[in-house]
Write a protein that holds these residues in place. Structure first.
Motif, PDB file in Angstrom:
ATOM      1  N   GLY B 149      49.653  48.387  39.272  1.00 34.61           N
ATOM      2  CA  GLY B 149      50.513  48.457  38.094  1.00 34.61           C
ATOM      3  C   GLY B 149      51.940  48.142  38.467  1.00 34.61           C
ATOM      4  O   GLY B 149      52.250  47.049  38.860  1.00 34.61           O
ATOM      5  N   CYS B 340      48.310  60.185  37.160  1.00 32.49           N
ATOM      6  CA  CYS B 340      48.697  59.776  35.802  1.00 32.49           C
ATOM      7  C   CYS B 340      48.242  60.877  34.848  1.00 32.49           C
ATOM      8  O   CYS B 340      47.085  61.289  34.873  1.00 32.49           O
ATOM      9  CB  CYS B 340      48.041  58.442  35.447  1.00 32.49           C
ATOM     10  SG  CYS B 340      48.699  57.693  33.956  1.00 32.49           S
ATOM     11  N   VAL B 341      49.179  61.379  34.055  1.00 32.84           N
ATOM     12  CA  VAL B 341      48.870  62.466  33.117  1.00 32.84           C
ATOM     13  C   VAL B 341      49.240  62.027  31.702  1.00 32.84           C
ATOM     14  O   VAL B 341      49.969  61.041  31.523  1.00 32.84           O
ATOM     15  CB  VAL B 341      49.654  63.762  33.477  1.00 32.84           C
ATOM     16  CG1 VAL B 341      49.225  64.287  34.848  1.00 32.84           C
ATOM     17  CG2 VAL B 341      51.153  63.545  33.428  1.00 32.84           C
ATOM     18  N   ASP B 372      54.418  55.448  31.338  1.00 31.90           N
ATOM     19  CA  ASP B 372      52.957  55.406  31.456  1.00 31.90           C
ATOM     20  C   ASP B 372      52.363  56.766  31.786  1.00 31.90           C
ATOM     21  O   ASP B 372      51.155  56.863  32.005  1.00 31.90           O
ATOM     22  CB  ASP B 372      52.540  54.437  32.574  1.00 31.90           C
ATOM     23  CG  ASP B 372      53.106  53.041  32.400  1.00 31.90           C
ATOM     24  OD1 ASP B 372      53.106  52.566  31.251  1.00 31.90           O
ATOM     25  OD2 ASP B 372      53.537  52.439  33.395  1.00 31.90           O
ATOM     26  N   GLY B 373      53.182  57.801  31.912  1.00 32.82           N
ATOM     27  CA  GLY B 373      52.670  59.096  32.383  1.00 32.82           C
ATOM     28  C   GLY B 373      52.257  59.060  33.843  1.00 32.82           C
ATOM     29  O   GLY B 373      51.532  59.935  34.311  1.00 32.82           O
ATOM     30  N   ASN B 374      52.737  58.073  34.576  1.00 34.66           N
ATOM     31  CA  ASN B 374      52.290  57.822  35.962  1.00 34.66           C
ATOM     32  C   ASN B 374      53.424  58.145  36.935  1.00 34.66           C
ATOM     33  O   ASN B 374      54.398  57.412  37.028  1.00 34.66           O
ATOM     34  CB  ASN B 374      51.881  56.341  36.083  1.00 34.66           C
ATOM     35  CG  ASN B 374      51.329  55.953  37.450  1.00 34.66           C
ATOM     36  OD1 ASN B 374      51.330  54.774  37.778  1.00 34.66           O
ATOM     37  ND2 ASN B 374      50.872  56.905  38.240  1.00 34.66           N
ATOM     38  N   GLY B 408      44.686  64.641  33.413  1.00 33.80           N
ATOM     39  CA  GLY B 408      45.073  63.380  34.041  1.00 33.80           C
ATOM     40  C   GLY B 408      44.026  62.854  34.989  1.00 33.80           C
ATOM     41  O   GLY B 408      42.895  63.332  35.025  1.00 33.80           O
ATOM     42  N   THR B 409      44.414  61.852  35.762  1.00 35.21           N
ATOM     43  CA  THR B 409      43.540  61.225  36.747  1.00 35.21           C
ATOM     44  C   THR B 409      44.218  61.250  38.112  1.00 35.21           C
ATOM     45  O   THR B 409      45.451  61.224  38.195  1.00 35.21           O
ATOM     46  CB  THR B 409      43.194  59.774  36.345  1.00 35.21           C
ATOM     47  OG1 THR B 409      42.467  59.155  37.426  1.00 35.21           O
ATOM     48  CG2 THR B 409      44.439  58.937  36.102  1.00 35.21           C
ATOM     49  N   VAL B 410      43.417  61.297  39.184  1.00 37.23           N
ATOM     50  CA  VAL B 410      43.977  61.397  40.535  1.00 37.23           C
ATOM     51  C   VAL B 410      44.522  60.065  41.040  1.00 37.23           C
ATOM     52  O   VAL B 410      45.164  60.030  42.089  1.00 37.23           O
ATOM     53  CB  VAL B 410      42.936  61.934  41.543  1.00 37.23           C
ATOM     54  CG1 VAL B 410      42.487  63.336  41.140  1.00 37.23           C
ATOM     55  CG2 VAL B 410      41.738  60.995  41.679  1.00 37.23           C
ATOM     56  N   ALA B 411      44.282  58.994  40.320  1.00 37.61           N
ATOM     57  CA  ALA B 411      44.758  57.689  40.785  1.00 37.61           C
ATOM     58  C   ALA B 411      45.208  56.842  39.611  1.00 37.61           C
ATOM     59  O   ALA B 411      44.390  56.351  38.834  1.00 37.61           O
ATOM     60  CB  ALA B 411      43.667  56.960  41.573  1.00 37.61           C
ATOM     61  N   GLY B 412      46.527  56.685  39.451  1.00 43.59           N
ATOM     62  CA  GLY B 412      47.056  55.881  38.360  1.00 43.59           C
ATOM     63  C   GLY B 412      47.023  54.391  38.660  1.00 43.59           C
ATOM     64  O   GLY B 412      46.634  53.583  37.825  1.00 43.59           O
ATOM     65  N   GLU B 413      47.434  54.043  39.890  1.00 43.98           N
ATOM     66  CA  GLU B 413      47.555  52.608  40.209  1.00 43.98           C
ATOM     67  C   GLU B 413      47.435  52.310  41.696  1.00 43.98           C
ATOM     68  O   GLU B 413      47.496  51.154  42.088  1.00 43.98           O
ATOM     69  CB  GLU B 413      48.894  52.068  39.689  1.00 43.98           C
ATOM     70  CG  GLU B 413      50.103  52.826  40.256  1.00 43.98           C
ATOM     71  CD  GLU B 413      51.447  52.269  39.778  1.00 43.98           C
ATOM     72  OE1 GLU B 413      51.464  51.511  38.805  1.00 43.98           O
ATOM     73  OE2 GLU B 413      52.463  52.605  40.410  1.00 43.98           O
ATOM     74  N   HIS B 414      47.275  53.323  42.538  1.00 45.12           N
ATOM     75  CA  HIS B 414      47.144  53.079  43.978  1.00 45.12           C
ATOM     76  C   HIS B 414      45.692  53.010  44.427  1.00 45.12           C
ATOM     77  O   HIS B 414      45.419  52.526  45.523  1.00 45.12           O
ATOM     78  CB  HIS B 414      47.844  54.185  44.783  1.00 45.12           C
ATOM     79  CG  HIS B 414      49.328  54.197  44.655  1.00 45.12           C
ATOM     80  ND1 HIS B 414      50.110  55.186  45.187  1.00 45.12           N
ATOM     81  CD2 HIS B 414      50.179  53.336  44.061  1.00 45.12           C
ATOM     82  CE1 HIS B 414      51.385  54.943  44.920  1.00 45.12           C
ATOM     83  NE2 HIS B 414      51.446  53.830  44.221  1.00 45.12           N
ATOM     84  N   GLY B 415      44.787  53.494  43.613  1.00 45.13           N
ATOM     85  CA  GLY B 415      43.385  53.539  44.009  1.00 45.13           C
ATOM     86  C   GLY B 415      43.052  54.821  44.766  1.00 45.13           C
ATOM     87  O   GLY B 415      43.893  55.706  44.941  1.00 45.13           O
TER      88      GLY B 415
END
Lengths: 469, 469
Positions: B149, B340-341, B372-374, B408-415
């Motif tokens: 991202g 990312c939340v 982006d909440g990231n 949220g998720t544990v990985a917004g854009e780094h994988g």
């Protein structure tokens, strides 16, 4: 006839006439109507997710094919009954659960009509982009199944660009959740994207999370007539390169204009080789944009440019485009084509379609989303004329081949369904078909999900067989 | 040590010091440096697709793990040597084959640097959107692998929104082509989308087709300081709902501002709880937009708003944001977080990070893509301090859990890489991990592709083990 658990039995359609209406979709009439009619199918109208789970448990246990179905607007025989199948209609799962302006998302059932989601978003000052010509009737579940596009893709993309997360019921009844409600997320493989466009071959969508964006302005419209296709294509290229890209850029050929004029007065011109309809919805700048689009089209060689002065005039022009499908259907039986080609080769495709119409003695009005290189020639012939039907299918094959030879694809936004299986294989190659079958098998090991479409072997399909395989 | 065919042998790195530089990436130092160092790996610098094919033929035949690699900017240990692996570096596949304004596409090799693609597009008046903070060094192949991202996602989306088609070499050496060069296309399953974000676990990307759009204007910037996080988040929500959405919306907390000021004078303020940086690149309207953004932020409670009057001032402010990563690294060893939340819960996440910093006695400057909440909290501790390292990893686990608890998720854009495997499983569940392993097996039946990342079992990884599994 399948025997369901009691919870589902009451959802089974028993009236034969009603049942028959669920056997067909909006695709073409069969190549061989004597052969291609399904028998012994069951229709279930699910009322909730539990019904979908129960049907897919039962289907997996009994090895029964399942054809998931929404509003049956498929143009490619993607939602038709097949021999011995369960037609699983999910139109009643039509809740709009959430419209969330802070997070910019909607959460909806698969049976929500596209226009209803747009309207609910608009009430909150928001906007949902994908805009199939069938917006008033097609459902979000079907839009997800086919990765539907429409008239606004040039600026807003296709369904895949808007879907963030899904609930899907898999064969056997497992409910799978894909994707993220957050704006970003990369946790493993993108199964949301894999399901969008999978045409019901992997599972049944029961919930869709889409993104929403701030609403644009009501669009204004410019209409331009051209004396040649090449000039119209030149205008399309110029409009795509404008820094404020149009929100809509549609092309119609002479035969399409005739069809619309035969249907009603939408302010369309009498004579021309091609017409472009262009819109801007840019907040605060619609009038400025459509005036500039008009100048660009004049510079590209437009004979005449009409710019709608107000919203009513703009809507009237666009209604002309939206009734085209109905107007063409009034002319006879129809095979709706959906090739997408490089924008620079649009002219070659339209000329090839005209040449095929002459050679095969059928009518082929051409229209579509020129800004995307995505055209919908309609191959039209008289109902009940078996010879004409055979010629129409031959023209269809020729138009598929032409699209591929121009570097295009056989399916821009309608999907493969049951009528383009052979052309799908021709485009991607047998090894790729096998690979995609292997991926399908991860979700659907028994091969019960919509088995006649995309990857399916040639088989009996109610309403349409497609080209011989 | 693998024995390659002669064609590849000359691409093998023999100098041990050079080899070691290819063993590491930009992820954190290992949780247990004594244990987590790979041995017996081979480094191949491919010069063309034939090299990649030869390596993947050889690897499949010999059951050798392959770690595909570009510029090694992975923050999550996604491109590190593992025991007995072949590190396959494709930086040299850096051709910009095509920039096509008519079709709006670029065709590039995986080794093309993100900024180089942006520059090539700009020369043609076009724009490529994805904009990781590492734009000057990271490669498109890596961007595809992680669905990268960056700073401009709010308006322009992530890498997946731009990639249209791929060439991928699979284990065994088959070259697979996915997707379409045309604007639309729905022919079977979307394998392009499946490969974007797959972190090198399925195959090696050797060609990328991206879309390009007409170039926006050079951006102008507004900067606002806030006395509380809640006011800053209120401003973020208001800015996202503006009908001309910002092209960039970044947040930095007090500790981040301190780090940047310690590094150089970028015009950043002395004191505040949070700073927002906002940009507009809307053609012809940047000044009008940033002025309006300033008013929105004032209304949300900003203490002070500075609007860059010209391009130079705007660039200076943004440079401050771009050097943050380097400035934070100057403070000590670092674990770069990437949760990312939901946008509405940004404040809770930032407060939780501050609380974790106190409890575990580490520094955690927080910054990131608030629009982006990231967010990217950086967990910083002194190099070589084993106790502090242990506390930092404990804080890392707590921040992962916090992100999940906020929806949220544990990985917004780094994988996921090698350091978040456990948290990947915690987020999606064991059944989903198994499903994704089954999909991986369709492409990589022997499990040789980047086997330590995402789905991999816990194992020895050069440079980083991640949390115990």
């Amino acid at each position: 006839m399948a025997t369901f658990p009691p919870s589902v039995q009451s959802r089974v359609v028993t009236d034969e006439d009603v049942k028959r209406t669920y056997a067909a979709d909006a695709g073409p009439e069969p190549r061989d109507p004597a052969r291609d009619v399904a028998s012994d199918y069951t229709v279930v109208r699910a009322r909730d997710v539990a019904d979908v789970v129960a049907v897919l448990e039962h289907a997996q246990a009994t090895g029964t094919p399942v054809v998931p179905q929404g509003a049956r607007t498929s143009r490619v025989g993607g939602a038709r009954a097949t021999d011995g199948c369960i037609v699983l209609n999910v139109e009643a799962l039509d809740a709009i659960e959430t419209i969330d302006p802070v997070e910019g998302i909607a959460v909806v059932g698969p049976g929500v009509v596209n226009a209803a989601l747009k309207a609910a978003a608009a009430e909150a000052g928001l906007f949902y982009g994908p805009d199939p010509a069938s917006t008033a009737t097609c459902t979000i579940g079907g839009n997800v199944a086919t990765n539907a596009g429409g008239l606004c893709c040039l600026k807003y993309g296709v369904t895949a660009d808007w879907v963030k997360a899904l609930d899907v019921v898999l064969p056997g009844g497992e409910v799978m959740r894909t994707g993220h409600r957050t704006i970003k997320g990369v946790t493993g493989l993108d199964l949301t994207g894999l399901f969008v466009g999978s045409e019901g071959t992997l599972g049944v969508t029961t919930r869709v999370v889409t993104r929403l964006v701030p609403a644009p302005d009501p669009a204004l419209t410019a209409l331009a007539t051209f004396g040649s296709l090449d000039e119209a294509v030149r205008a399309v290229v110029a409009l795509r390169l404008d820094r404020h890209r149009p929100s809509l850029l549609e092309m119609m050929d002479r035969a399409s204009l005739d069809a619309v004029r035969g249907f009603g007065d939408y302010g369309f011109p009498e004579e021309s080789e091609a017409v472009l309809l262009v819109q801007s919805d840019r907040p605060g700048h619609t009038a400025e944009d459509v005036a500039r689009y008009g100048e660009l089209m004049t510079a590209a060689g437009a004979v005449e440019v009409a710019v709608a002065e107000d919203r009513q005039e703009a809507d009237l022009l666009l209604q002309g485009r939206r009734v085209l499908s109905t107007a063409v259907e009034a002319l006879g039986a129809r095979i709706a084509e959906d090739v997408c080609v490089p924008v620079g080769r649009l002219g070659e495709y339209v000329r090839g379609a005209a040449e095929a119409a002459r050679r095969f003695d059928v009518r082929i009005p051409v229209s579509g989303h020129a800004g995307d290189g995505n055209l919908h020639p309609s191959i039209v012939y008289p109902y009940g004329d078996a010879g004409a039907r055979e010629r129409a299918w031959a023209a269809f094959d020729e138009l598929m081949q032409l699209g591929l030879s121009l570097g295009g694809t056989v399916a821009g936004e309608h999907g493969i369904g049951s009528i383009k299986r052979r052309w799908f294989a021709a485009e991607v190659g047998p090894r790729e078909v096998e690979r995609q079958r292997a991926i399908k098998a991860v979700f659907d090991p028994s091969g019960i999900m919509n088995p006649e479409v995309v990857f399916g072997p040639a088989g009996r399909v109610a309403g349409a067989a497609g080209p011989a395989t």
